[in-house]
Enzyme design. Sequence first.
Site: not given
Ligand code: RB5
Length: 145
Positions: A65-67, A70, A98-99
């Site tokens: 995902c973006g980060t 999530g 390790h995990n």
């Molecule tokens: C979507 O914009 C973003 O919130 C999602 O990709 C992610 O980064 C969530 O953790």
Amino acid sequence: MKISVGADHGGFQLKELLRGKMEKEGHEIVDRGAYDPAAVDYPDIAFLVANDVKDSLVDRGILICGTGIGMSNAASRVEGVVAALCTNEYMARMARFHNNAYVLCLGSRVIGDEVAWAIIKEFIANDPLTDEKYNRRRKKVEKGA
Ligand code: RB5
């Protein structure tokens, strides 16, 4: 190796790129979406991939995902699944050593394409260490607080 992959709209393009690279290396890919760049809710995809791992339908799961945050939060809510958000090769290696992580999470807005590919190669290549101390710590995590 059989690998389940998934991404939301934030990770869609990177998933497409990495799926092609994995297929080229001979891996069998189960693509759980998204199948186009339209916005989707990351938990819906995370649960599909995490359940593939939980049910032993695949050898690894990869979520983007973006980060990556999530996806890692959501996948970790599936019983018995350890998801690890990694931003470099060292983290990917340790996530396996390790995990005991079988689900790798990546942030497309955090790392570049080449780093993402290098992380995946480490995650695929390494297996969990079986030392008693690592097993003990993993069991404590599984038990919860
Ligand atoms: C979507 O914009 C973003 O919130 C999602 O990709 C992610 O980064 C969530 O953790």
